[in-house]
Write a protein that holds these residues in place. Structure first.
Motif, mmCIF file in Angstrom:
data_model
loop_
_atom_site.group_PDB
_atom_site.id
_atom_site.type_symbol
_atom_site.label_atom_id
_atom_site.label_comp_id
_atom_site.label_asym_id
_atom_site.label_seq_id
_atom_site.Cartn_x
_atom_site.Cartn_y
_atom_site.Cartn_z
ATOM 1 N N VAL A 192 142.768 -7.261 93.495
ATOM 2 C CA VAL A 192 143.733 -7.717 94.612
ATOM 3 C C VAL A 192 143.189 -7.855 95.879
ATOM 4 N N LEU A 193 142.382 -6.895 96.299
ATOM 5 C CA LEU A 193 141.505 -6.879 97.409
ATOM 6 C C LEU A 193 140.251 -7.725 97.629
ATOM 7 N N ASN A 194 139.653 -8.017 96.559
ATOM 8 C CA ASN A 194 138.347 -8.804 96.765
ATOM 9 C C ASN A 194 138.664 -10.203 96.332
ATOM 10 N N ALA A 195 139.886 -10.459 95.741
ATOM 11 C CA ALA A 195 140.329 -11.811 95.491
ATOM 12 C C ALA A 195 140.729 -12.493 96.837
ATOM 13 N N LYS A 196 141.569 -11.547 97.486
ATOM 14 C CA LYS A 196 142.372 -12.009 98.564
ATOM 15 C C LYS A 196 141.498 -13.003 99.662
ATOM 16 N N LYS A 197 142.053 -13.995 100.032
ATOM 17 C CA LYS A 197 141.171 -14.923 100.835
ATOM 18 C C LYS A 197 139.919 -15.608 100.523
ATOM 19 N N SER A 198 139.585 -15.425 99.211
ATOM 20 C CA SER A 198 138.475 -15.868 98.628
ATOM 21 C C SER A 198 138.452 -17.264 98.609
ATOM 22 N N HIS A 199 137.520 -18.063 98.562
ATOM 23 C CA HIS A 199 137.571 -19.690 98.640
ATOM 24 C C HIS A 199 137.680 -19.875 97.086
ATOM 25 N N LEU A 200 137.361 -19.171 96.114
ATOM 26 C CA LEU A 200 137.451 -19.523 94.847
ATOM 27 C C LEU A 200 137.992 -17.878 94.049
ATOM 28 N N ALA A 201 138.982 -17.858 93.369
ATOM 29 C CA ALA A 201 139.077 -16.573 92.482
ATOM 30 C C ALA A 201 138.995 -17.180 90.974
ATOM 31 N N ILE A 202 138.481 -16.305 90.249
ATOM 32 C CA ILE A 202 138.450 -16.418 88.742
ATOM 33 C C ILE A 202 138.911 -15.523 88.073
ATOM 34 N N LEU A 203 140.123 -15.794 87.665
ATOM 35 C CA LEU A 203 140.981 -14.777 87.192
ATOM 36 C C LEU A 203 141.345 -14.705 85.656
ATOM 37 N N GLU A 204 141.209 -13.482 84.942
ATOM 38 C CA GLU A 204 141.522 -13.661 83.681
ATOM 39 C C GLU A 204 143.087 -13.822 83.349
ATOM 40 N N ALA A 205 143.736 -14.210 82.439
ATOM 41 C CA ALA A 205 145.002 -14.147 82.158
ATOM 42 C C ALA A 205 145.274 -13.944 80.642
ATOM 43 N N GLY A 206 144.472 -12.860 80.173
ATOM 44 C CA GLY A 206 143.959 -12.727 78.642
ATOM 45 C C GLY A 206 145.192 -11.967 77.910
ATOM 46 N N HIS A 207 146.353 -11.639 78.485
ATOM 47 C CA HIS A 207 147.100 -10.989 77.828
ATOM 48 C C HIS A 207 148.477 -11.952 77.247
ATOM 49 N N ALA A 208 148.612 -11.716 76.093
ATOM 50 C CA ALA A 208 149.259 -12.779 75.200
ATOM 51 C C ALA A 208 150.803 -12.833 75.557
ATOM 52 N N ASP A 209 151.403 -11.773 76.292
ATOM 53 C CA ASP A 209 152.932 -11.934 76.488
ATOM 54 C C ASP A 209 152.950 -11.278 77.775
ATOM 55 N N GLU A 210 154.274 -11.286 78.366
ATOM 56 C CA GLU A 210 154.528 -10.876 79.847
ATOM 57 C C GLU A 210 154.658 -9.326 80.245
ATOM 58 N N THR A 211 154.492 -8.367 79.258
ATOM 59 C CA THR A 211 154.482 -7.011 79.306
ATOM 60 C C THR A 211 152.997 -6.596 79.824
ATOM 61 N N PRO A 212 153.000 -6.023 81.177
ATOM 62 C CA PRO A 212 151.968 -5.656 81.735
ATOM 63 C C PRO A 212 151.206 -4.661 80.771
ATOM 64 N N ASN A 213 149.814 -4.622 80.672
ATOM 65 C CA ASN A 213 149.358 -3.354 79.996
ATOM 66 C C ASN A 213 147.855 -3.214 80.766
ATOM 67 N N GLU A 214 147.017 -2.311 80.362
ATOM 68 C CA GLU A 214 145.743 -2.239 80.788
ATOM 69 C C GLU A 214 144.601 -2.595 80.263
ATOM 70 N N MET A 215 144.666 -3.598 79.527
ATOM 71 C CA MET A 215 143.556 -4.472 78.930
ATOM 72 C C MET A 215 143.434 -5.793 79.687
ATOM 73 N N HIS A 216 144.419 -6.424 79.668
ATOM 74 C CA HIS A 216 144.230 -7.919 80.315
ATOM 75 C C HIS A 216 145.601 -8.214 81.376
ATOM 76 N N MET A 217 145.395 -9.367 82.263
ATOM 77 C CA MET A 217 146.238 -9.499 83.142
ATOM 78 C C MET A 217 147.292 -10.563 82.356
ATOM 79 N N THR A 218 148.704 -10.618 82.749
ATOM 80 C CA THR A 218 149.799 -11.439 82.239
ATOM 81 C C THR A 218 149.275 -12.663 83.146
ATOM 82 N N LEU A 219 149.900 -13.813 82.690
ATOM 83 C CA LEU A 219 149.863 -15.129 83.447
ATOM 84 C C LEU A 219 150.521 -14.825 85.005
#
Ligand SMILES: [Zn+2]
Ligand SMILES: [Zn+2]
Length: 239
Positions: A192-219
């Motif tokens: 969250v801190l490092n992406a803020k105000k960056s010119h480009l953030a490359i973010l994974e949305a690898g979690h298959a559903d919308e229940t947060p877990n500790e492997m990947h982010m949800t969309l």
């Protein structure tokens, strides 16, 4: 502002600073090229990286690659390391190659040791392993690189448990423009801190559903961070 979603390659360019994401598919492959006026860096060389680099920049530029940045040791992020190292030897690379990876990521050390063992005295270039166990920024070829820890776990089938994987995100700053690459990560404050105000953030949305877990982010999690950057890509979305 979101740029594109899930259509590879993804490209972004500001003046002399550009990035091309050849692909980023969970469990399959990632491959990213970072370019400045005078350098080529590779981020997460997954399977297929050599084919993509050959098409994009050609042999001579591949030989000039000076730095490789690894977010973590999962195969979809490092599957191309062996072929890249071997190709550089076959093509007689002379300049040194640094490989940066998170402290405790045993995959890179293992590949390096096997490579040294197989080719022993016939390796034409120096390989410098840079294990990163800190968050201090450092400079390479006029690019300021800052590693930061992220939370990424993997599932162990045999014991039905998860375990934390050594994992880093990086920011790359060149001529006043900052790119934040989170690698594979759950939602975490460092990202969250490092992406803020960056010119480009490359973010994974690898979690298959919308229940947060500790492997990947949800969309939704990835988008919420992306909206704090000037532009963002969502990557590693399951196909
Ligand atoms: Zn991955
Ligand atoms: Zn992973």
């Amino acid at each position: 502002m979101i740029k594109q979603n899930n259509k590879y390659p993804l490209t972004w360019k500001k003046d002399n600073f550009s990035i091309k994401i050849f692909c980023s598919i969970p469990n399959i492959a990632t491959g990213i090229l970072l370019k400045t006026r005078s350098s080529h860096f590779i981020i997460d060389p997954g399977d297929g990286i050599l084919r993509d680099l050959n098409k994009e920049i050609g042999t001579q530029n591949i030989l000039e690659i000076s730095d490789i940045f690894i977010s973590h040791g999962h195969h979809d992020h490092i599957g191309g390391v062996w072929s890249l190292l071997t190709y550089l030897r076959v093509m007689n690379k002379k300049s040194p190659l640094s490989i940066y990876f998170p402290k405790g990521c045993v995959e890179i050390g293992s590949i390096y040791n096997a490579f040294k063992k197989v080719y022993s005295k016939t390796i034409s270039y120096e390989i410098i392993l840079q294990e990163i166990g800190h968050t201090k920024a450092f400079k390479r070829k006029s690019v300021l690189i800052k590693p930061f820890p992220v939370i990424h776990k993997e599932y162990l089938h045999d014991i039905d448990k998860t375990r934390q994987v050594p994992a880093l995100g990086y920011t790359f700053t060149y001529q006043g423009k900052k790119i934040c690459y989170g690698g594979d990560t759950a939602y975490c404050k460092e990202l969250v801190l490092n992406a803020k105000k960056s010119h480009l953030a490359i973010l994974e949305a690898g979690h298959a559903d919308e229940t947060p877990n500790e492997m990947h982010m949800t969309l939704a999690e990835a988008k919420s961070i992306g909206e704090t950057a000037k532009e963002y890509f969502l990557v590693h979305v399951p196909e």
